[in-house]
Design a protein around this motif. Sequence first.
Motif, mmCIF file in Angstrom:
data_model
loop_
_atom_site.group_PDB
_atom_site.id
_atom_site.type_symbol
_atom_site.label_atom_id
_atom_site.label_comp_id
_atom_site.label_asym_id
_atom_site.label_seq_id
_atom_site.Cartn_x
_atom_site.Cartn_y
_atom_site.Cartn_z
ATOM 1 N N SER A 70 0.814 -1.158 -0.051
ATOM 2 C CA SER A 70 -0.011 -0.021 -0.128
ATOM 3 C C SER A 70 0.857 1.192 0.171
ATOM 4 N N LYS A 71 0.331 2.130 -0.749
ATOM 5 C CA LYS A 71 1.205 3.543 -0.874
ATOM 6 C C LYS A 71 0.300 4.582 -1.384
ATOM 7 N N ASN A 75 2.983 10.711 -4.859
ATOM 8 C CA ASN A 75 3.869 11.031 -3.655
ATOM 9 C C ASN A 75 5.051 11.922 -4.336
ATOM 10 N N GLY A 80 9.602 7.184 0.187
ATOM 11 C CA GLY A 80 8.617 5.973 0.831
ATOM 12 C C GLY A 80 7.508 6.350 1.852
ATOM 13 N N SER A 83 4.042 4.486 2.785
ATOM 14 C CA SER A 83 3.911 3.037 2.284
ATOM 15 C C SER A 83 4.019 2.023 3.362
ATOM 16 N N HIS A 100 -4.776 6.603 -1.227
ATOM 17 C CA HIS A 100 -3.783 5.544 -1.268
ATOM 18 C C HIS A 100 -4.321 4.481 -2.252
#
Length: 318
Positions: A70-71, A75, A80, A83, A100
């Motif tokens: 999941s992220k 972005n 990161g 995430s 997300h």
Amino acid sequence: MPIVERDPWRLQYFEGVSCPDDIEIPTEDADAYQLYPRHCWVYNKLLICETQGLEHGPHGVDPPRFPVFSKPIYNMRGMGSGSKVIETADEYQREHAPGHMWMPLLAGEHVSTDVAVIDGQPRWWRHVTGKALGKGLFDYWTVLADSRPELEQYCGEWLHRNLKGYTGMINFETIGAKIIECHLRFADQWVDLYGPGWVESLVELYAHHRWTFADHDRRAGYSVVLFGGHGLRYKKVDRSLVDELLQQSGISSIQITFHENKPPKMHAMPPGGFRLAIVNCWDLDAGLAARERLAVEFWSTQRLHVRKSRSAKSAAKT
């Protein structure tokens, strides 16, 4: 100076290189997004999955299987942020977050790849692997001297299908030779390890759509990262220590990678730690030793800062 660089600790790599006044070369995703409206869709990670036939969906659409990764769909700050691995359907329901997405939890070698591209066709590749520590942290990165033929074929075909008309640098992040992120820029963390003349060739690429870097004396390099804990207010180390470390054999450059007068929470950092410094080097042992010296200095500074704060509180009570 030709490079649009927002991180002052990386200006050292681009100073003194001439460039036409009308050329902009981005190092930040937000700048690249605005400069290339035709191709900025690559920052939508749902589309990165779609163009490869990978299972994916925004939060709210249930994955057919777990675990998933999941992220954020977008972005623009990197590192990161946001995430995580989601192991079960119950955890997925608890972790729903607007904006997300989920995708497969890929396995295999994690590679960052810079590519010089002319009209959607690759002209130069350089691959970097990281020694992961978990929670988005890396111990160090190795700037490889050798090629990755399978990865280059896969990403080259993806470029041909999806980025016709684009000329400039591309940075891919891949796991198991599958693209997880694509950036309309290069990785400015280890430019000095690409070799003399690389920045001049970069300018030529953007100014005249030619790639001229000879790259005959390629050798491996290392980018060693120092992280501290979250929730602390760090002070920069004395410049004399940095100058001393730069005189050590095998050290190429040192970056102190935060803004001292900016609150820590305003920096884009991975979940596992706050990045304090990067040591680029040709000798890994030398880089690790330099990192240790910097870590001790940061720790000493932080301890003194904490003690002073406690003393001030005690004085206020009396």
